[in-house]
Design a protein around this motif. Structure first.
Motif, PDB file in Angstrom:
ATOM      1  N   GLU A  26       0.833  -1.204   0.000  1.00 18.12           N
ATOM      2  CA  GLU A  26       0.000   0.000   0.000  1.00 18.12           C
ATOM      3  C   GLU A  26       0.869   1.256   0.000  1.00 18.12           C
ATOM      4  O   GLU A  26       0.620   2.189  -0.764  1.00 18.12           O
ATOM      5  N   GLN A  27       1.900   1.285   0.839  1.00 18.09           N
ATOM      6  CA  GLN A  27       2.777   2.448   0.903  1.00 18.09           C
ATOM      7  C   GLN A  27       3.549   2.620  -0.406  1.00 18.09           C
ATOM      8  O   GLN A  27       3.755   3.737  -0.867  1.00 18.09           O
ATOM      9  N   GLU A  28       3.954   1.505  -1.001  1.00 15.98           N
ATOM     10  CA  GLU A  28       4.662   1.555  -2.281  1.00 15.98           C
ATOM     11  C   GLU A  28       3.772   2.183  -3.360  1.00 15.98           C
ATOM     12  O   GLU A  28       4.224   3.039  -4.131  1.00 15.98           O
ATOM     13  N   ILE A  29       2.500   1.808  -3.408  1.00 18.96           N
ATOM     14  CA  ILE A  29       1.557   2.368  -4.382  1.00 18.96           C
ATOM     15  C   ILE A  29       1.343   3.859  -4.125  1.00 18.96           C
ATOM     16  O   ILE A  29       1.318   4.670  -5.054  1.00 18.96           O
ATOM     17  N   ILE A  30       1.209   4.246  -2.860  1.00 19.62           N
ATOM     18  CA  ILE A  30       1.045   5.668  -2.520  1.00 19.62           C
ATOM     19  C   ILE A  30       2.252   6.464  -3.008  1.00 19.62           C
ATOM     20  O   ILE A  30       2.107   7.535  -3.607  1.00 19.62           O
ATOM     21  N   ASN A  31       3.448   5.928  -2.784  1.00 14.93           N
ATOM     22  CA  ASN A  31       4.672   6.618  -3.220  1.00 14.93           C
ATOM     23  C   ASN A  31       4.751   6.718  -4.743  1.00 14.93           C
ATOM     24  O   ASN A  31       5.139   7.762  -5.285  1.00 14.93           O
ATOM     25  N   ILE A  32       4.384   5.646  -5.437  1.00 16.60           N
ATOM     26  CA  ILE A  32       4.387   5.661  -6.898  1.00 16.60           C
ATOM     27  C   ILE A  32       3.409   6.716  -7.413  1.00 16.60           C
ATOM     28  O   ILE A  32       3.713   7.474  -8.345  1.00 16.60           O
ATOM     29  N   SER A  33       2.235   6.779  -6.809  1.00 15.28           N
ATOM     30  CA  SER A  33       1.237   7.761  -7.234  1.00 15.28           C
ATOM     31  C   SER A  33       1.753   9.191  -7.043  1.00 15.28           C
ATOM     32  O   SER A  33       1.579  10.040  -7.918  1.00 15.28           O
ATOM     33  N   LYS A  34       2.391   9.452  -5.896  1.00 17.66           N
ATOM     34  CA  LYS A  34       2.967  10.785  -5.650  1.00 17.66           C
ATOM     35  C   LYS A  34       4.005  11.127  -6.715  1.00 17.66           C
ATOM     36  O   LYS A  34       4.025  12.244  -7.237  1.00 17.66           O
ATOM     37  N   GLU A  35       4.882  10.154  -7.017  1.00 16.85           N
ATOM     38  CA  GLU A  35       5.892  10.380  -8.057  1.00 16.85           C
ATOM     39  C   GLU A  35       5.229  10.661  -9.400  1.00 16.85           C
ATOM     40  O   GLU A  35       5.660  11.540 -10.146  1.00 16.85           O
ATOM     41  N   LYS A  36       4.174   9.910  -9.704  1.00 20.89           N
ATOM     42  CA  LYS A  36       3.456  10.086 -10.962  1.00 20.89           C
ATOM     43  C   LYS A  36       2.939  11.506 -11.099  1.00 20.89           C
ATOM     44  O   LYS A  36       3.091  12.133 -12.148  1.00 20.89           O
ATOM     45  N   TRP A  37       2.313  12.051 -10.030  1.00 22.15           N
ATOM     46  CA  TRP A  37       1.799  13.429 -10.082  1.00 22.15           C
ATOM     47  C   TRP A  37       2.940  14.412 -10.350  1.00 22.15           C
ATOM     48  O   TRP A  37       2.785  15.356 -11.113  1.00 22.15           O
ATOM     49  N   GLN A  38       4.095  14.179  -9.732  1.00 27.93           N
ATOM     50  CA  GLN A  38       5.237  15.074  -9.953  1.00 27.93           C
ATOM     51  C   GLN A  38       5.752  14.958 -11.378  1.00 27.93           C
ATOM     52  O   GLN A  38       6.062  15.947 -12.021  1.00 27.93           O
ATOM     53  N   TRP A  39       5.850  13.724 -11.875  1.00 27.78           N
ATOM     54  CA  TRP A  39       6.296  13.523 -13.255  1.00 27.78           C
ATOM     55  C   TRP A  39       5.336  14.186 -14.241  1.00 27.78           C
ATOM     56  O   TRP A  39       5.762  14.746 -15.245  1.00 27.78           O
ATOM     57  N   MET A  40       4.037  14.129 -13.942  1.00 30.08           N
ATOM     58  CA  MET A  40       3.058  14.778 -14.813  1.00 30.08           C
ATOM     59  C   MET A  40       3.249  16.294 -14.781  1.00 30.08           C
ATOM     60  O   MET A  40       3.208  16.950 -15.828  1.00 30.08           O
ATOM     61  N   ALA A  41       3.474  16.841 -13.596  1.00 31.03           N
ATOM     62  CA  ALA A  41       3.710  18.283 -13.477  1.00 31.03           C
ATOM     63  C   ALA A  41       4.986  18.697 -14.208  1.00 31.03           C
ATOM     64  O   ALA A  41       5.033  19.757 -14.842  1.00 31.03           O
ATOM     65  N   ASP A  42       6.010  17.849 -14.130  1.00 28.36           N
ATOM     66  CA  ASP A  42       7.301  18.138 -14.763  1.00 28.36           C
ATOM     67  C   ASP A  42       7.335  17.764 -16.247  1.00 28.36           C
ATOM     68  O   ASP A  42       8.363  17.952 -16.900  1.00 28.36           O
ATOM     69  N   LYS A  43       6.243  17.182 -16.745  1.00 33.89           N
ATOM     70  CA  LYS A  43       6.162  16.694 -18.131  1.00 33.89           C
ATOM     71  C   LYS A  43       7.260  15.664 -18.420  1.00 33.89           C
ATOM     72  O   LYS A  43       7.819  15.613 -19.508  1.00 33.89           O
ATOM     73  N   ASN A  44       7.533  14.822 -17.425  1.00 35.17           N
ATOM     74  CA  ASN A  44       8.579  13.807 -17.527  1.00 35.17           C
ATOM     75  C   ASN A  44       7.997  12.544 -18.180  1.00 35.17           C
ATOM     76  O   ASN A  44       7.696  11.555 -17.513  1.00 35.17           O
ATOM     77  N   VAL A  45       7.846  12.609 -19.499  1.00 34.39           N
ATOM     78  CA  VAL A  45       7.211  11.504 -20.218  1.00 34.39           C
ATOM     79  C   VAL A  45       8.073  10.245 -20.242  1.00 34.39           C
ATOM     80  O   VAL A  45       7.536   9.144 -20.404  1.00 34.39           O
ATOM     81  N   ASP A  46       9.377  10.374 -20.061  1.00 37.92           N
ATOM     82  CA  ASP A  46      10.234   9.183 -20.036  1.00 37.92           C
ATOM     83  C   ASP A  46       9.892   8.290 -18.845  1.00 37.92           C
ATOM     84  O   ASP A  46       9.740   7.070 -18.992  1.00 37.92           O
ATOM     85  N   GLU A  47       9.771   8.887 -17.656  1.00 37.40           N
ATOM     86  CA  GLU A  47       9.411   8.102 -16.465  1.00 37.40           C
ATOM     87  C   GLU A  47       7.972   7.610 -16.542  1.00 37.40           C
ATOM     88  O   GLU A  47       7.665   6.483 -16.155  1.00 37.40           O
ATOM     89  N   LEU A  48       7.080   8.463 -17.037  1.00 31.28           N
ATOM     90  CA  LEU A  48       5.679   8.057 -17.166  1.00 31.28           C
ATOM     91  C   LEU A  48       5.525   6.891 -18.135  1.00 31.28           C
ATOM     92  O   LEU A  48       4.740   5.980 -17.888  1.00 31.28           O
ATOM     93  N   ALA A  49       6.287   6.901 -19.224  1.00 30.78           N
ATOM     94  CA  ALA A  49       6.217   5.818 -20.209  1.00 30.78           C
ATOM     95  C   ALA A  49       6.591   4.478 -19.568  1.00 30.78           C
ATOM     96  O   ALA A  49       6.016   3.435 -19.917  1.00 30.78           O
ATOM     97  N   LYS A  50       7.530   4.498 -18.636  1.00 34.78           N
ATOM     98  CA  LYS A  50       7.913   3.269 -17.937  1.00 34.78           C
ATOM     99  C   LYS A  50       6.811   2.803 -16.988  1.00 34.78           C
ATOM    100  O   LYS A  50       6.610   1.604 -16.798  1.00 34.78           O
TER     101      LYS A  50
END
Length: 150
Positions: A26-50
């Motif tokens: 559960e904590q791992e998923i929460i952390n991944i989701s937080k990272e995802k929101w940051q990657w979306m804000a940063d337009k980091n499509v390389d990390e999002l693609a993974k």
């Protein structure tokens, strides 16, 4: 009597280990989701693609599309997920599938206009080998009094 005590100790240890592993997931998923929101804000499509599964779907107020279009939208800034203010998170694990609900206020720039919307966002993840992959991201427009039941 000794066998009974050993048996009960093994059952308790197994239950504790299982509960501990679920909390870790559960904590791992929460952390991944937080990272995802940051990657979306940063337009980091390389990390999002993974992170995004090849067949992932994205449900927005204006339509539903797959991974390639979502990445193109983020890359070009057609939608810029400027800031997701996450106020509540709930996660449930079902085997290799995790469902996360975020209660957010999203500040986004959509076709050049900054907008703010209240959403409950549903994210579905699947454990694939050693990594979690996002299968679905769905934005549900809600009132500002909406609550996620835990």
């Amino acid at each position: 009597m000794k066998k009974l005590i050993i048996g009960l100790a093994l059952i308790i240890a197994t239950v504790n280990l299982s509960f501990s592993q679920e909390l870790k997931a559960e904590q791992e998923i929460i952390n991944i989701s937080k990272e995802k929101w940051q990657w979306m804000a940063d337009k980091n499509v390389d990390e999002l693609a993974k992170l995004f599964d090849e067949e992932s779907k994205f449900v927005h107020m204006s339509g539903t599309w797959k991974k390639d279009r979502e990445l193109e939208i983020i890359k070009t800034g057609s939608i810029w997920y400027k800031n997701a203010d996450v106020r509540d998170v709930a996660v449930e694990i079902f085997g290799k599938t995790a469902i996360l609900w975020n209660r957010i206020t999203l500040i986004a720039v959509v076709r050049g206009n900054e907008v703010s919307n209240e959403f409950t966002v549903t994210e579905i993840y699947q454990k694939q080998e050693d990594d979690w992959k996002l299968l679905d991201l769905t934005f549900s427009s809600v009132r500002d009094t909406h609550e996620i039941e835990h």
